[in-house]
Scaffold this motif. Structure first.
Motif, PDB file in Angstrom:
ATOM      1  N   ARG A  26       0.896  -0.994  -0.095  1.00  0.00           N
ATOM      2  CA  ARG A  26       0.093  -0.063   0.001  1.00  0.00           C
ATOM      3  C   ARG A  26       0.869   1.092   0.025  1.00  0.00           C
ATOM      4  O   ARG A  26       0.097   2.293  -0.471  1.00  0.00           O
ATOM      5  N   ASP A  27       2.088   1.022   0.454  1.00  0.00           N
ATOM      6  CA  ASP A  27       3.002   2.529   0.767  1.00  0.00           C
ATOM      7  C   ASP A  27       3.338   2.796  -0.927  1.00  0.00           C
ATOM      8  O   ASP A  27       3.802   3.767  -1.043  1.00  0.00           O
ATOM      9  N   ARG A  28       3.059   1.929  -1.694  1.00  0.00           N
ATOM     10  CA  ARG A  28       3.512   2.380  -3.200  1.00  0.00           C
ATOM     11  C   ARG A  28       2.324   2.481  -4.195  1.00  0.00           C
ATOM     12  O   ARG A  28       2.511   2.774  -5.298  1.00  0.00           O
ATOM     13  N   PRO A  64      -1.299  -2.421   8.300  1.00  0.00           N
ATOM     14  CA  PRO A  64       0.368  -1.911   7.989  1.00  0.00           C
ATOM     15  C   PRO A  64       0.681  -1.384   6.485  1.00  0.00           C
ATOM     16  O   PRO A  64       0.131  -1.951   5.759  1.00  0.00           O
ATOM     17  N   PRO A  65       1.736  -0.510   6.550  1.00  0.00           N
ATOM     18  CA  PRO A  65       2.009  -0.183   5.299  1.00  0.00           C
ATOM     19  C   PRO A  65       2.590  -1.406   4.141  1.00  0.00           C
ATOM     20  O   PRO A  65       2.444  -0.862   2.818  1.00  0.00           O
ATOM     21  N   ASN A  66       2.984  -2.253   4.502  1.00  0.00           N
ATOM     22  CA  ASN A  66       3.576  -3.342   3.879  1.00  0.00           C
ATOM     23  C   ASN A  66       2.130  -4.405   3.247  1.00  0.00           C
ATOM     24  O   ASN A  66       2.577  -5.352   2.544  1.00  0.00           O
ATOM     25  N   THR A  67       0.972  -4.090   3.680  1.00  0.00           N
ATOM     26  CA  THR A  67      -0.245  -4.910   3.393  1.00  0.00           C
ATOM     27  C   THR A  67      -0.285  -4.566   1.717  1.00  0.00           C
ATOM     28  O   THR A  67      -0.170  -3.454   1.282  1.00  0.00           O
ATOM     29  N   ASN A 106      -5.023 -11.833   3.950  1.00  0.00           N
ATOM     30  CA  ASN A 106      -4.479 -11.675   5.055  1.00  0.00           C
ATOM     31  C   ASN A 106      -4.820 -10.477   5.750  1.00  0.00           C
ATOM     32  O   ASN A 106      -4.287 -10.174   6.999  1.00  0.00           O
ATOM     33  N   ALA A 107      -5.408  -9.428   5.184  1.00  0.00           N
ATOM     34  CA  ALA A 107      -6.178  -8.425   5.733  1.00  0.00           C
ATOM     35  C   ALA A 107      -7.701  -8.698   6.335  1.00  0.00           C
ATOM     36  O   ALA A 107      -8.097  -7.675   6.639  1.00  0.00           O
TER      37      ALA A 107
END
Length: 485
Positions: A298-300, A452-455, A341-342
């Motif tokens: 998600r951070d990208r 989290p940002p890496n989701t 996983n979310a």
């Protein structure tokens, strides 16, 4: 000279013979004896006659001697004058010849072919000097004038040769220029041009060729430049191609950099190019959209706060060097999916209440209620317990408690719904509708980071097909930016 000397000697001989004749005494001719009768005896001459005769004799001899002396003096004077004139003529002739050699030896007649013209004039000059019979005639020979004439003839020959050589070089330059013009126009003529534009291109090429043929100097030929014609014609070709591509947008590429622009923007960009060689670096492609799926953290992808229909841009990090570059200037989001996983949801809640009283008698009452649901691997449960106690001592106790526990895996719920193994599936689907977006909205409204940002999100984007190789090659370094309006 020999003829003159022979004439003088002949004159001297005649004078000598004349002197001899005059010096001899006159005597009457002697007659041969005849048988005639004797003549009477000669009378003796007188002394006066003898003296007169001697005097005439002396006068004749003196005159003869005087004439001889005069002739000798005249012949000597004539010979001296003739000799002096001959020496003067010889010296002057040598002087003229030396003058000729001086002039012609101090000028560089390096061109052998043109030097022949000067040599002919030089030989004519030497011939005229040699044939001169008098000093005046020799003095009338102007060596400098002949030399100037020879130089002029040489220079005219050189000029003519230079003109011939220049004309040859000019023609070669014209041929090379015409060939260069044809080569410059060939790439444009090889394009699929409409008839009107092709006629315009050919007309421009013929006009340039005519300018070359009519040029008078090499500089004029070299100054003829087809670049301005080619710039205008290539721009017409690009505009025609843009107008004939479907849709309102086109792909414009230069030096490997591609961008999606409107047709009006593409024409504006190409109109600003001032060199046709620079213009040829551009390529125009039609826009054909395709959809591709990307799995990115998600951070990208702008933190995951993107929705279907959003306009986005794509950037890629250049390997490990940390520099970034734009690879797609415009695309669209079609769908965003949360990963499994979310989707694990676990919620628990409990509540209790109690009251008491006392009396002499006591009575106890107990009641329990419990229910459990198991849709697939998902479990729903709740329970209620009620207890009442009465005593004879007039004391009683009452308490109540309730607990709620929720633990569900969204992926399993969706599987169960798809398999038809869950009750009230419509209600469940309605409850889960836009669950992901509700989570994202909750993050924004609560200012709390839930995921989290890496989701990782699965993002389906729509981009022109020409950008797909660049996107896939840079997927591990890819960033999606939302276009703000």
């Amino acid at each position: 000279m020999l003829k003159v000397a022979e004439d003088i000697e002949a004159k001297i001989r005649r004078l000598r013979e004349l002197g001899k004749v005059t010096a001899e005494p006159e005597s009457p001719p002697v007659k041969p004896p005849t048988a005639s009768p004797k003549k009477p005896p000669r009378r003796p001459r007188s002394i006066s006659s003898i003296r007169e005769r001697e005097r005439r004799k002396r006068i004749i001899i003196g005159a003869s001697i005087l004439i001889i002396i005069i002739l000798i003096i005249s012949v000597g004077a004539y010979s001296y004058l003739q000799s002096r004139s001959a020496n003067e003529l010889k010296n002057l002739r040598n002087k003229k010849i030396n003058e000729v050699n001086y002039y012609f030896s101090h000028y560089n007649f390096s061109n052998k072919e043109c030097a022949q013209n000067a040599i002919q004039i030089r030989n004519l000059l030497l011939q005229k000097i040699q044939s001169a019979n008098s000093v005046d005639e020799l003095n009338s020979v102007n060596v400098k004038a002949y030399f100037d004439k020879a130089v002029q003839a040489y220079q005219e020959c050189m000029k003519k040769q230079e003109e011939i050589a220049y004309e040859k070089k000019l023609n070669q330059t014209k041929q090379a220029k015409i060939q260069a013009i044809k080569m410059a126009f060939q790439p444009l003529l090889s394009m699929p041009l409409p008839d009107s534009l092709r006629a315009k291109v050919i007309s421009a090429m013929k006009t340039l060729e005519e300018h070359v043929q009519n040029a008078k100097t090499i500089e004029e030929v070299n100054s003829i430049n087809p670049d301005s014609y080619l710039l205008s014609l290539w721009r017409d070709y690009y505009f025609w191609k843009i107008d004939n591509l479907p849709g309102n947008d086109v792909i414009l590429e230069k030096d490997g950099n591609k961008q999606l622009v409107s047709k009006a923007e593409a024409k504006s960009i190409l109109s600003s190019v001032a060199s046709y060689t620079e213009l040829l670096k551009y390529k125009v492609y039609k826009v054909q959209y395709v959809e591709i799926a990307l799995v990115l953290p998600r951070d990208r992808i702008t933190g995951g706060f993107i929705q279907p229909g959003d306009a986005v841009m794509f950037f890629a990090r250049n390997g490990t060097r940390g520099t970034y570059r734009e690879i797609v200037n415009q695309g669209y989001v079609e769908l965003v999916l949360l990963p499994t996983n979310a989707g694990q949801i676990s919620v628990s809640e409990s509540q209790s209440q109690s009251s008491s009283s006392s009396s002499s008698a006591s009575t106890t009452y107990n009641e329990n209620h419990a229910s459990t649901y198991n849709p697939g691997d998902v479990q729903f449960s709740n329970g209620t317990t009620v207890s009442d106690t009465y005593s004879n001592s007039q004391s009683s106790t009452q308490s109540s408690s309730a607990s709620y526990s929720y633990n569900v895996n969204l992926a399993e719920i969706l599987k169960a719904i798809a398999a038809g193994k869950i009750q009230a599936s419509d209600e469940v689907k309605q409850a889960l509708k836009s669950y992901g977006w509700k989570v994202m909205d909750l993050e924004q409204s609560s200012d709390m980071l839930v995921l989290p940002p890496n989701t990782e999100f699965l993002v389906i984007v729509k981009v022109p097909s020409i950008f797909v190789p660049d996107i896939l090659q840079n997927q591990q370094y890819l960033y999606i930016a939302k276009v703000s309006t």
